[in-house]
Design a protein around this motif. Structure first.
Motif, short mmCIF file in Angstrom:
data_model
loop_
_atom_site.label_atom_id
_atom_site.label_comp_id
_atom_site.label_asym_id
_atom_site.label_seq_id
_atom_site.Cartn_x
_atom_site.Cartn_y
_atom_site.Cartn_z
N GLY A 363 -22.27 -41.11 80.95
CA GLY A 363 -23.70 -41.37 81.17
C GLY A 363 -24.57 -40.40 80.39
O GLY A 363 -25.60 -40.78 79.83
N GLN A 364 -24.15 -39.13 80.35
CA GLN A 364 -24.90 -38.13 79.59
C GLN A 364 -24.84 -38.43 78.09
O GLN A 364 -25.83 -38.23 77.37
CB GLN A 364 -24.32 -36.73 79.86
CG GLN A 364 -25.20 -35.58 79.40
CD GLN A 364 -26.55 -35.55 80.09
OE1 GLN A 364 -26.65 -35.85 81.27
NE2 GLN A 364 -27.60 -35.23 79.34
N SER A 365 -23.70 -38.92 77.61
CA SER A 365 -23.59 -39.31 76.20
C SER A 365 -24.51 -40.48 75.88
O SER A 365 -25.14 -40.53 74.82
CB SER A 365 -22.14 -39.70 75.87
OG SER A 365 -21.28 -38.59 75.96
N VAL A 366 -24.61 -41.43 76.82
CA VAL A 366 -25.51 -42.57 76.64
C VAL A 366 -26.96 -42.09 76.53
O VAL A 366 -27.72 -42.54 75.68
CB VAL A 366 -25.34 -43.57 77.81
CG1 VAL A 366 -26.45 -44.61 77.79
CG2 VAL A 366 -23.98 -44.24 77.73
N THR A 367 -27.35 -41.15 77.40
CA THR A 367 -28.69 -40.59 77.34
C THR A 367 -28.93 -39.86 76.02
O THR A 367 -30.03 -39.91 75.46
CB THR A 367 -28.92 -39.63 78.53
OG1 THR A 367 -28.66 -40.32 79.75
CG2 THR A 367 -30.35 -39.12 78.55
N SER A 368 -27.89 -39.18 75.52
CA SER A 368 -28.01 -38.48 74.23
C SER A 368 -28.24 -39.47 73.10
O SER A 368 -29.01 -39.19 72.16
CB SER A 368 -26.74 -37.66 73.96
OG SER A 368 -26.56 -36.65 74.93
N VAL A 369 -27.59 -40.63 73.16
CA VAL A 369 -27.83 -41.68 72.16
C VAL A 369 -29.30 -42.10 72.21
O VAL A 369 -29.94 -42.30 71.17
CB VAL A 369 -26.90 -42.89 72.40
CG1 VAL A 369 -27.28 -44.06 71.49
CG2 VAL A 369 -25.45 -42.51 72.16
N GLY A 370 -29.83 -42.22 73.44
CA GLY A 370 -31.25 -42.55 73.59
C GLY A 370 -32.16 -41.52 72.96
O GLY A 370 -33.17 -41.87 72.34
N ARG A 371 -31.80 -40.22 73.11
CA ARG A 371 -32.62 -39.16 72.52
C ARG A 371 -32.58 -39.20 70.99
O ARG A 371 -33.52 -38.74 70.34
CB ARG A 371 -32.13 -37.80 73.01
CG ARG A 371 -32.39 -37.55 74.50
CD ARG A 371 -32.21 -36.09 74.85
NE ARG A 371 -32.36 -35.87 76.28
CZ ARG A 371 -31.34 -35.67 77.10
NH1 ARG A 371 -30.11 -35.66 76.63
NH2 ARG A 371 -31.54 -35.49 78.39
N ILE A 372 -31.48 -39.72 70.45
CA ILE A 372 -31.39 -39.86 68.99
C ILE A 372 -32.19 -41.07 68.50
O ILE A 372 -32.88 -41.01 67.48
CB ILE A 372 -29.91 -39.97 68.56
CG1 ILE A 372 -29.18 -38.65 68.86
CG2 ILE A 372 -29.79 -40.30 67.08
CD1 ILE A 372 -27.68 -38.72 68.68
N LEU A 373 -32.12 -42.18 69.26
CA LEU A 373 -32.79 -43.42 68.84
C LEU A 373 -34.29 -43.37 69.05
O LEU A 373 -35.05 -43.91 68.24
CB LEU A 373 -32.21 -44.60 69.63
CG LEU A 373 -30.77 -45.01 69.32
CD1 LEU A 373 -30.34 -46.13 70.26
CD2 LEU A 373 -30.64 -45.47 67.87
N ALA A 374 -34.74 -42.73 70.15
CA ALA A 374 -36.16 -42.79 70.51
C ALA A 374 -37.10 -42.24 69.42
O ALA A 374 -38.10 -42.90 69.11
CB ALA A 374 -36.38 -42.06 71.83
N PRO A 375 -36.83 -41.07 68.81
CA PRO A 375 -37.75 -40.60 67.77
C PRO A 375 -37.85 -41.54 66.58
O PRO A 375 -38.94 -41.73 66.02
CB PRO A 375 -37.14 -39.25 67.35
CG PRO A 375 -36.33 -38.81 68.52
CD PRO A 375 -35.78 -40.07 69.10
N LEU A 376 -36.72 -42.17 66.21
CA LEU A 376 -36.73 -43.11 65.09
C LEU A 376 -37.57 -44.33 65.44
O LEU A 376 -38.45 -44.75 64.66
CB LEU A 376 -35.29 -43.53 64.76
CG LEU A 376 -35.12 -44.62 63.71
CD1 LEU A 376 -35.65 -44.15 62.36
CD2 LEU A 376 -33.65 -45.02 63.59
N LEU A 377 -37.33 -44.92 66.62
CA LEU A 377 -38.09 -46.10 67.04
C LEU A 377 -39.57 -45.77 67.22
O LEU A 377 -40.44 -46.57 66.88
CB LEU A 377 -37.51 -46.66 68.35
CG LEU A 377 -36.09 -47.21 68.27
CD1 LEU A 377 -35.60 -47.60 69.66
CD2 LEU A 377 -36.02 -48.41 67.34
#
Length: 422
Positions: A363-377
């Protein structure tokens, strides 16, 4: 509380410190990204390792190695040393995830949302107070180095507290018995017996696994991760990813958007975010009454909190005055805190407590993916409008709500089994 208090003293000052060492904006960004990538890949492995060797040894290892990282940060006089200090922290700073896994081992499923809510509230208080103390210390001579050493000392204190905790079966039984005498009805006699049996089994397995060769431990960790990857939990992790990105998009350009849309200063945005954090603490304390109101149906709480989050982000994106922004921020602090706790509880309910460390790590890895995607989006959406990022967040939250509705039968069946076990 001490963990987040120590970290939040240092983190806001790091970008200023690395630039004072002569690093360019690009180099500072690369170092920050490397930390996020290390967290992304290490959280699942460390969480699974905590299931294998036991919470005590994994928590102690993570705390001590994180202390080493912050101690090295306090000695960093070059950009290379600064980057090197982030390696042990990036790999082993999963103390909160392991603590949550430990809590899920100690309490019944019925009381888990309440306890997790209080845990998140304590963490939030630390995160509110830390930047204030760090900002004061940095005004002193060599303030950043002193702050880093204080943070490392706090982690060492935490390691001592973990070492002193009563880990033996006898002490654990006495503590639960005392809680029962005080009127706490969290565990029935049968639940206590089952918990003792499970704790004894897990403790024996952890003791055996601790002395296995590292290669056997790695192979076992990979096997467990493969089991999670091939399970039917993909929809829960997808909901977590979508809601994480939606909330991150809301905050991504918050200060800039308020200045462009309403002409308010960044200082006001900072006060508003602090106000939201304080309300998040209150929301964590209110989870007990809320779960009782919903008769401990975590799925319904998550669905309703996600729907409220989506509505509030839409209200912010279409706000015509600053008062509508304040209103949306007020209730969003409650809905996001409740939703974050409920998604963790749902993961553990459907995935099972036996692999709680692995589940929390994934779950923490999934949230980390979100932190990577959010600035780009967010950057792409801002090309169209200051309201672009929150508008995109509304769309992602709607998709998450549709996924939850489509899998309603699975969540409800697990919820009914959970209640029967109580």
């Amino acid at each position: 509380f001490q963990d987040l208090f120590g970290v939040s003293m240092v983190v806001p000052l790091m970008s200023l410190h690395v630039k004072s060492l002569g690093a360019s904006h690009t180099v500072a960004g690369i170092i920050g990204s490397l930390y996020g990538i290390m967290q992304l890949f290490s959280s699942t492995f460390v969480g699974c390792w905590s299931d294998l060797v036991g919470r005590r040894y994994s928590l102690l290892a993570c705390i001590l190695l994180s202390a080493l990282g912050y101690f090295l940060l306090g000695t960093s006089t070059t950009v290379f040393l600064f980057a090197l200090s982030r390696v042990p922290v990036g790999i082993f700073k999963h103390t909160l995830s392991i603590s949550k896994a430990l809590l899920s081992d100690l309490v019944s499923e019925r009381d888990r949302p309440l306890v997790m809510g209080r845990f998140n509230a304590a963490s939030s208080v630390g995160f509110i107070l830390g930047p204030v103390v760090g900002g004061y210390l940095t005004e002193l001579e060599d303030g950043f180095y002193q702050t880093s050493f204080i943070c490392a000392s706090i982690f060492l204190l935490n390691a001592g507290l973990v070492w002193m905790l009563p880990w033996s079966e006898e002490n654990g039984g006495n503590r639960e018995h005392q809680q029962g005498n005080k009127g706490t009805d969290s565990f029935s006699a049968k639940a206590n017996h089952d918990l003792h049996l499970k704790s004894a089994t897990n403790g024996a397995m952890a003791s055996d696994c601790l002395f296995q060769s590292p290669w056997i431990q790695v192979a076992t960790v990979l096997k467990r991760i493969k089991g999670i990857a091939c399970s039917d939990l993909w929809d829960i992790f997808l909901v977590r990813l979508l809601m994480s990105v939606a909330i991150l998009l809301y905050y991504s350009n918050f200060s800039l958007a308020l200045e462009e849309r309403f002409g308010v200063k960044p200082l006001f945005a900072g006060y508003l975010m602090s106000y939201s954090s304080a309300l998040g603490v209150l929301a964590g304390c209110l989870l007990g009454p809320i779960t009782r109101l919903y008769q401990h149906n975590t799925y319904r709480i998550l669905l309703h909190s996600s729907t409220l989050t989506c509505t509030l982000i839409l209200l912010y994106a279409s706000a015509l005055s600053i008062w509508m922004v304040i209103l949306s921020s007020t209730f969003l602090a409650f809905s996001t805190t409740i939703g974050r706790t409920c998604i963790i509880d749902l993961e553990l309910t459907i995935g099972g407590n036996e692999a709680s460390g692995t589940l929390l790590g994934v779950g923490q890895s999934v949230t980390s993916v979100g932190r990577i995607l959010a600035p780009l989006l967010s950057g792409i959406a801002q090309e169209f409008s200051p309201c672009g990022p929150p508008s995109l967040g509304v769309g992602l939250a709607l998709v998450a709500i549709l996924i939850m509705n489509a899998n309603k039968q699975k969540y409800c069946s697990h919820g009914n089994v959970k209640l029967k076990k109580q």
